[in-house]
Design a protein around this motif. Structure first.
Motif, PDB file in Angstrom:
ATOM      1  N   ARG A  48      -5.010 -11.120  15.975  1.00  0.00           N
ATOM      2  CA  ARG A  48      -4.462 -11.613  17.240  1.00  0.00           C
ATOM      3  C   ARG A  48      -3.411 -10.641  17.776  1.00  0.00           C
ATOM      4  N   GLY A  49      -3.344 -10.561  19.089  1.00  0.00           N
ATOM      5  CA  GLY A  49      -2.349  -9.715  19.734  1.00  0.00           C
ATOM      6  C   GLY A  49      -0.987 -10.383  19.777  1.00  0.00           C
ATOM      7  N   ASP A  50      -0.040  -9.702  20.376  1.00  0.00           N
ATOM      8  CA  ASP A  50       1.328 -10.239  20.461  1.00  0.00           C
ATOM      9  C   ASP A  50       1.382 -11.565  21.223  1.00  0.00           C
ATOM     10  N   VAL A  54      -7.043 -13.693  20.594  1.00  0.00           N
ATOM     11  CA  VAL A  54      -7.921 -12.995  19.651  1.00  0.00           C
ATOM     12  C   VAL A  54      -8.252 -11.608  20.192  1.00  0.00           C
ATOM     13  N   ILE A  55      -8.023 -10.595  19.377  1.00  0.00           N
ATOM     14  CA  ILE A  55      -8.394  -9.230  19.764  1.00  0.00           C
ATOM     15  C   ILE A  55      -9.389  -8.620  18.785  1.00  0.00           C
ATOM     16  N   GLY A  56      -9.679  -9.331  17.695  1.00  0.00           N
ATOM     17  CA  GLY A  56     -10.665  -8.843  16.736  1.00  0.00           C
ATOM     18  C   GLY A  56     -11.144  -9.980  15.849  1.00  0.00           C
ATOM     19  N   TRP A  57     -12.408  -9.919  15.485  1.00  0.00           N
ATOM     20  CA  TRP A  57     -12.976 -10.973  14.640  1.00  0.00           C
ATOM     21  C   TRP A  57     -14.050 -10.369  13.748  1.00  0.00           C
ATOM     22  N   VAL A  74     -14.222  -5.984  18.299  1.00  0.00           N
ATOM     23  CA  VAL A  74     -12.848  -5.759  18.754  1.00  0.00           C
ATOM     24  C   VAL A  74     -12.840  -5.773  20.280  1.00  0.00           C
ATOM     25  N   ALA A  75     -11.848  -6.454  20.847  1.00  0.00           N
ATOM     26  CA  ALA A  75     -11.719  -6.507  22.300  1.00  0.00           C
ATOM     27  C   ALA A  75     -11.604  -5.096  22.874  1.00  0.00           C
ATOM     28  N   PRO A  76     -12.256  -4.806  24.008  1.00  0.00           N
ATOM     29  CA  PRO A  76     -12.218  -3.450  24.579  1.00  0.00           C
ATOM     30  C   PRO A  76     -10.813  -2.882  24.729  1.00  0.00           C
ATOM     31  N   ALA A  77      -9.864  -3.694  25.201  1.00  0.00           N
ATOM     32  CA  ALA A  77      -8.507  -3.189  25.423  1.00  0.00           C
ATOM     33  C   ALA A  77      -7.774  -2.882  24.135  1.00  0.00           C
ATOM     34  N   ALA A  78      -8.274  -3.423  23.014  1.00  0.00           N
ATOM     35  CA  ALA A  78      -7.589  -3.227  21.727  1.00  0.00           C
ATOM     36  C   ALA A  78      -8.252  -2.152  20.864  1.00  0.00           C
ATOM     37  N   ARG A  79      -9.286  -1.519  21.383  1.00  0.00           N
ATOM     38  CA  ARG A  79      -9.994  -0.524  20.593  1.00  0.00           C
ATOM     39  C   ARG A  79      -9.179   0.764  20.473  1.00  0.00           C
ATOM     40  N   ARG A  80      -9.417   1.439  19.359  1.00  0.00           N
ATOM     41  CA  ARG A  80      -8.718   2.687  19.020  1.00  0.00           C
ATOM     42  C   ARG A  80      -7.220   2.466  18.841  1.00  0.00           C
ATOM     43  N   HIS A  81      -6.881   1.237  18.438  1.00  0.00           N
ATOM     44  CA  HIS A  81      -5.494   0.917  18.117  1.00  0.00           C
ATOM     45  C   HIS A  81      -5.373   0.401  16.681  1.00  0.00           C
ATOM     46  N   GLY A  82      -6.406   0.620  15.897  1.00  0.00           N
ATOM     47  CA  GLY A  82      -6.338   0.254  14.483  1.00  0.00           C
ATOM     48  C   GLY A  82      -6.746  -1.162  14.158  1.00  0.00           C
ATOM     49  N   VAL A  83      -7.240  -1.921  15.148  1.00  0.00           N
ATOM     50  CA  VAL A  83      -7.608  -3.311  14.885  1.00  0.00           C
ATOM     51  C   VAL A  83      -8.836  -3.382  13.983  1.00  0.00           C
TER      52      VAL A  83
END
Length: 300
Positions: A48-50, A54-57, A74-83
């Motif tokens: 989950r994000g801040d 949900v940003i990844g499952w 992983v949610a598109p906006a959260a990709r390449r951020h280590g999720v």
């Protein structure tokens, strides 16, 4: 986590949003059915994000302890951020995450998925093709009866066990399809797309024995939720003892004609890339490869 009813609804929305954004579903039908079942056997890892969204499952299917199947999004906006890396790390830290035991599906065979698999040392194992027969493929071949065989519609409450028995024999080699149970069939009977008239059974006239079946499916809003309705060759299974009589082609054509009669001239199907006889049959009927799903395994 053990999801609540609210969690399940949130994860369903997350999966639908991913499919809409990417044009391909990150989670398969069995995973979504398991999610919708309060007594489902899958485990869930959720990031989950801040803001708590949900940003990844990751869904972990452990119904076969020697073949644990994982799907991850992983949610598109959260990709390449280590999720994705965090979810994979949590999975790898599991005491049961033995090499050779875990299989991960990458739907759509995108570059990012292949790079992710390479970073984790996963080895490409299976390739599942989605083939498509476009609406402009031309008229379907005429149906030809198979001597001594009638093709009839499925009857809920009567035919489940026969279908499961033939399915198990037809797909004894297949790690997912061959494990279908009568409860799995009944669960799908509750889905909005289920149509018994489109579940076609080939029965031997003399004995009534089930020889094969073609289960069709209708996607009212397409596959990603924003294109037109399409049909699907959901499952075609023929008892090994009945092969060589042209039943596979006859059942496939019967299902395609049924879908066309419902106004669904565009049809998709899924087939193992190395199933040469099936791929050849489908190509002759106007299907071409449209996309691919790949499973990767952590090597022993």
């Amino acid at each position: 986590m053990e999801p609540t009813a609210a969690d399940r609804e949130e994860l369903e929305r997350f999966a639908a949003d991913l499919a809409h954004a990417d044009g391909v579903a990150a989670f398969s039908e069995p995973t979504l059915l398991d999610l919708a079942t309060p007594t489902g056997h899958g485990r869930h890892l959720v990031a989950r994000g801040d803001d708590g969204a949900v940003i990844g499952w990751a869904h972990i299917d452990e119904s076969d302890p020697d073949d644990v199947v994982v799907e991850l999004g992983v949610a598109p906006a959260a990709r390449r951020h280590g999720v994705g890396r965090a979810l994979a790390g949590a999975l790898a830290a599991d005491d049961d995450a033995r090499p050779g035991r875990i299989r991960v599906w990458a739907h759509g065979d995108r570059t990012g998925s292949a790079d992710f698999a390479g970073d984790w040392g996963l080895v490409r194992e299976r390739e599942l093709w989605m083939m498509r027969r476009p609406s402009g493929a031309g008229p379907l071949p005429e149906q030809r009866p198979v001597e001594g065989v009638s093709i009839v519609a499925f009857v809920p409450g009567r035919d489940e066990d026969d279908v499961v028995a033939v399915n198990a024999r037809a797909f004894a080699w297949h790690p997912e399809q061959g494990a279908m149970t009568a409860d799995d069939v009944r669960r799908r009977e509750q889905e909005p797309w289920f149509d018994p008239a489109g579940f076609l059974l080939a029965r031997e006239d003399a004995t009534g024995r089930l020889l094969g079946f073609h289960w069709t499916k209708r996607h009212p809003e397409g596959r990603s939720g924003d294109d037109g309705p399409i049909g699907e060759v959901y499952v075609v299974g023929v008892d090994p003892d009945a092969q060589g009589r042209g039943l596979g082609r006859a059942l496939t054509l019967a299902g395609l004609h049924h879908l066309a009669g419902r106004g669904l001239d565009e049809v998709i199907l899924y087939v193992e890339a190395d199933n040469v006889p099936a791929v050849t049959t489908y190509r002759h009927l106007g299907f071409e490869v449209d996309a691919a799903d790949v499973s990767y395994r952590l090597p022993s």
